[in-house]
Enzyme design. Sequence first.
Site, PDB file in Angstrom:
ATOM      1  N   ARG A   1       0.857  -1.184   0.000  1.00 34.50           N
ATOM      2  CA  ARG A   1       0.000   0.000   0.000  1.00 34.50           C
ATOM      3  C   ARG A   1       0.891   1.231   0.000  1.00 34.50           C
ATOM      4  O   ARG A   1       1.723   1.385   0.896  1.00 34.50           O
ATOM      5  CB  ARG A   1      -0.901  -0.005   1.230  1.00 34.50           C
ATOM      6  CG  ARG A   1      -1.733   1.257   1.421  1.00 34.50           C
ATOM      7  CD  ARG A   1      -2.638   1.113   2.634  1.00 34.50           C
ATOM      8  NE  ARG A   1      -3.459   2.310   2.855  1.00 34.50           N
ATOM      9  CZ  ARG A   1      -3.242   3.195   3.830  1.00 34.50           C
ATOM     10  NH1 ARG A   1      -2.235   3.012   4.685  1.00 34.50           N
ATOM     11  NH2 ARG A   1      -4.023   4.254   3.966  1.00 34.50           N
TER      12      ARG A   1
ATOM     13  N   HIS B   1      -2.917  11.016   0.600  1.00 35.33           N
ATOM     14  CA  HIS B   1      -2.402  10.776   1.955  1.00 35.33           C
ATOM     15  C   HIS B   1      -1.778  12.073   2.447  1.00 35.33           C
ATOM     16  O   HIS B   1      -0.614  12.149   2.805  1.00 35.33           O
ATOM     17  CB  HIS B   1      -1.376   9.631   1.938  1.00 35.33           C
ATOM     18  CG  HIS B   1      -1.180   8.973   3.281  1.00 35.33           C
ATOM     19  ND1 HIS B   1      -1.318   7.618   3.503  1.00 35.33           N
ATOM     20  CD2 HIS B   1      -0.851   9.513   4.474  1.00 35.33           C
ATOM     21  CE1 HIS B   1      -1.062   7.352   4.780  1.00 35.33           C
ATOM     22  NE2 HIS B   1      -0.789   8.476   5.388  1.00 35.33           N
TER      23      HIS B   1
ATOM     24  N   GLU C   1      -7.509   8.572   5.957  1.00 30.06           N
ATOM     25  CA  GLU C   1      -7.778   9.237   7.229  1.00 30.06           C
ATOM     26  C   GLU C   1      -8.230  10.688   7.079  1.00 30.06           C
ATOM     27  O   GLU C   1      -7.553  11.627   7.544  1.00 30.06           O
ATOM     28  CB  GLU C   1      -6.551   9.169   8.125  1.00 30.06           C
ATOM     29  CG  GLU C   1      -6.105   7.770   8.408  1.00 30.06           C
ATOM     30  CD  GLU C   1      -5.095   7.688   9.524  1.00 30.06           C
ATOM     31  OE1 GLU C   1      -4.740   8.716  10.102  1.00 30.06           O
ATOM     32  OE2 GLU C   1      -4.663   6.577   9.811  1.00 30.06           O
TER      33      GLU C   1
ATOM     34  N   ASN D   1      -7.635   1.872   9.595  1.00 30.21           N
ATOM     35  CA  ASN D   1      -6.334   2.061  10.247  1.00 30.21           C
ATOM     36  C   ASN D   1      -6.577   2.032  11.750  1.00 30.21           C
ATOM     37  O   ASN D   1      -7.357   2.847  12.264  1.00 30.21           O
ATOM     38  CB  ASN D   1      -5.719   3.410   9.860  1.00 30.21           C
ATOM     39  CG  ASN D   1      -5.243   3.435   8.431  1.00 30.21           C
ATOM     40  OD1 ASN D   1      -5.296   2.416   7.730  1.00 30.21           O
ATOM     41  ND2 ASN D   1      -4.773   4.578   7.967  1.00 30.21           N
TER      42      ASN D   1
ATOM     43  N   TYR E   1      -4.733   1.652  15.693  1.00 28.26           N
ATOM     44  CA  TYR E   1      -3.519   1.636  16.516  1.00 28.26           C
ATOM     45  C   TYR E   1      -3.809   1.425  17.993  1.00 28.26           C
ATOM     46  O   TYR E   1      -3.060   0.744  18.695  1.00 28.26           O
ATOM     47  CB  TYR E   1      -2.740   2.938  16.318  1.00 28.26           C
ATOM     48  CG  TYR E   1      -2.150   3.036  14.927  1.00 28.26           C
ATOM     49  CD1 TYR E   1      -2.845   3.623  13.878  1.00 28.26           C
ATOM     50  CD2 TYR E   1      -0.906   2.462  14.650  1.00 28.26           C
ATOM     51  CE1 TYR E   1      -2.319   3.682  12.604  1.00 28.26           C
ATOM     52  CE2 TYR E   1      -0.369   2.515  13.372  1.00 28.26           C
ATOM     53  CZ  TYR E   1      -1.084   3.121  12.355  1.00 28.26           C
ATOM     54  OH  TYR E   1      -0.563   3.169  11.090  1.00 28.26           O
TER      55      TYR E   1
ATOM     56  N   GLU F   1      -3.809  -0.237   8.070  1.00 31.11           N
ATOM     57  CA  GLU F   1      -2.624   0.142   8.845  1.00 31.11           C
ATOM     58  C   GLU F   1      -2.752  -0.402  10.259  1.00 31.11           C
ATOM     59  O   GLU F   1      -3.814  -0.276  10.868  1.00 31.11           O
ATOM     60  CB  GLU F   1      -2.470   1.671   8.962  1.00 31.11           C
ATOM     61  CG  GLU F   1      -1.962   2.369   7.752  1.00 31.11           C
ATOM     62  CD  GLU F   1      -1.795   3.851   7.985  1.00 31.11           C
ATOM     63  OE1 GLU F   1      -1.589   4.276   9.139  1.00 31.11           O
ATOM     64  OE2 GLU F   1      -1.897   4.613   7.003  1.00 31.11           O
TER      65      GLU F   1
HETATM   66  C1  GCO Z   1      -1.750   7.776  10.132  1.00 30.08           C
HETATM   67  C2  GCO Z   1      -1.114   7.770   8.852  1.00 30.08           C
HETATM   68  C3  GCO Z   1       0.300   7.288   8.846  1.00 30.08           C
HETATM   69  C4  GCO Z   1       1.041   7.383  10.164  1.00 30.08           C
HETATM   70  C5  GCO Z   1       0.832   6.144  11.007  1.00 30.08           C
HETATM   71  C6  GCO Z   1       1.512   6.293  12.368  1.00 30.08           C
HETATM   72  O1  GCO Z   1      -2.497   6.843  10.408  1.00 30.08           O
HETATM   73  O2  GCO Z   1      -1.543   8.745  10.856  1.00 30.08           O
HETATM   74  O3  GCO Z   1      -1.848   7.011   7.906  1.00 30.08           O
HETATM   75  O4  GCO Z   1       0.824   8.181   7.904  1.00 30.08           O
HETATM   76  O5  GCO Z   1       2.414   7.547   9.937  1.00 30.08           O
HETATM   77  O6  GCO Z   1      -0.508   5.952  11.242  1.00 30.08           O
HETATM   78  O7  GCO Z   1       1.000   7.427  13.010  1.00 30.08           O
END
Ligand code: GCO
Length: 478
Positions: A84, A128, A173, A302, A304, A380
């Site tokens: 990607r 992006h 995002e 995405n 985290y 992500e």
């Molecule tokens: C985001 C972006 C990425 C970041 C990654 C870590 O999710 O902010 O897609 O460019 O670098 O997520 O923060």
Amino acid sequence: MPSSETSRSPISFPAGFVWGTGTASYQIEGAVDEDGRGPSIWDTFSHQKGATHNGDTGDVACDHYHRVETDLELLGQLGVGSYRFSVAWPRVQPTGKGPVNQPGIDFYRRLVDGLRDRGIAPAVTLYHWDLPQPLEDAGGWTVRDTAERYAEYAWMVAGALGGDVALWTTLNEPWCSAWQGYGVGTQAPGRTDIDEAVAATHHLLLAHGLGVEAIRAAAGSVQVGITLNLTPVRPATDHPDDLAAARRVDGNQNRIFTEPIFRGRYPEDMFGHYPDLAPGGPLVQDGDLEQIRVPIDFLGVNFYFPKRAGAAGRPEAAASPELYLPWPNDPVAEHLGAVSVARGDVAQTTMGWEVEPGALTELLVGLRDQYGSVPVYVSENGAAFPDYVDQTGAVRDHDRIDYLDGHIRAVGAALAAGVDVRGYYVWSLLDNFEWAHGYKQRFGLVFVDYATQERLPKASFDWYRDIVAANGLPEEPV
Ligand code: GCO
């Protein structure tokens, strides 16, 4: 929460499950003034004093523009089924409008061909965050015309790369673009106006809807979707004020994006905070919501960390600091009378993000329950840790292996719950420019020595390579 597991049972993933990794143009390419590329808002923002850690910029980044073959070789060694990456709009249209800059398109054509030659499916993100600066000078995402310019750009790139791209993603995002870029100014273009963030939200979503149609018009029957950074928003406590605060933050983070995309409406409970999102006003014009709701083939998620929010100013907060650790990463919540908090008893990455893999399963199951079985890619997932090259010349990033192992298992749990998860992409292939954090935060499977641009696969690279080859996770001691 500390795991009670003594070992983790093996998981096999469905045949055809897509294992990938990803990057983004401004974060890795460098060559910002080469072959006709124009300036983006990130070129402008990163050069503003104090905007980024250490004054870091993407001027050189990982010099990927000149090292494509090296990075393609790394992808071949990793053995992923998909890669990607994003196209830099200012390379294709230096001013954001007008004729194509052929060397820009040629660069991405070479990248797509190199991936295809290695049996790696290209997954292209058209936006992006690197908006051409001249469009920002004309109002950026706060003005409707930018959505129209985006559709032209999307049509141009889709026409050039067409069916050789497996997955087309309109936006990455939009929450970050709108709320960090225009609402609180922690990202480019660095503006701090809530009304502008609301307008940017709508125009980005409109761009998505127009872009889907433009991509299909130019490239035919290809797979098109959008990538959102979604996350469960947990209340700090079960106090009614905290529950209400978490609901407001959930509306901002998740529902003002998912509701228009999947239901063609903005969430009414947010109209009190964002009256301009109510239909019939100057911002949301007739036909817009139908355009935004254009059917998509997949949703990129995405993920985290889970968010945690409480009501701002609650006296109990002062009395229980372990529940209300000030968490500077999300000033967005403050305009909603909420405060983002972190738990003191949950492991964090160097970004201050809590490590809680189960929240990914909760998110994926929740999306399926809310919006039906749209195919999902975890587009992500990854973590920053204090990586370093040890005296043996290796980067032994076992904390990242543990993070990835837990989250891949969380995807397995979502699959077991019947969620149509099609793939998983590790963020990121390379250590890279982490936006306002500059080069301080390392997310890569590959360590980049920015002084020499040498690439060094970390322990996680080898570990992930084996996961990809096995299409699953072996038994792992915790
Ligand atoms: C985001 C972006 C990425 C970041 C990654 C870590 O999710 O902010 O897609 O460019 O670098 O997520 O923060």
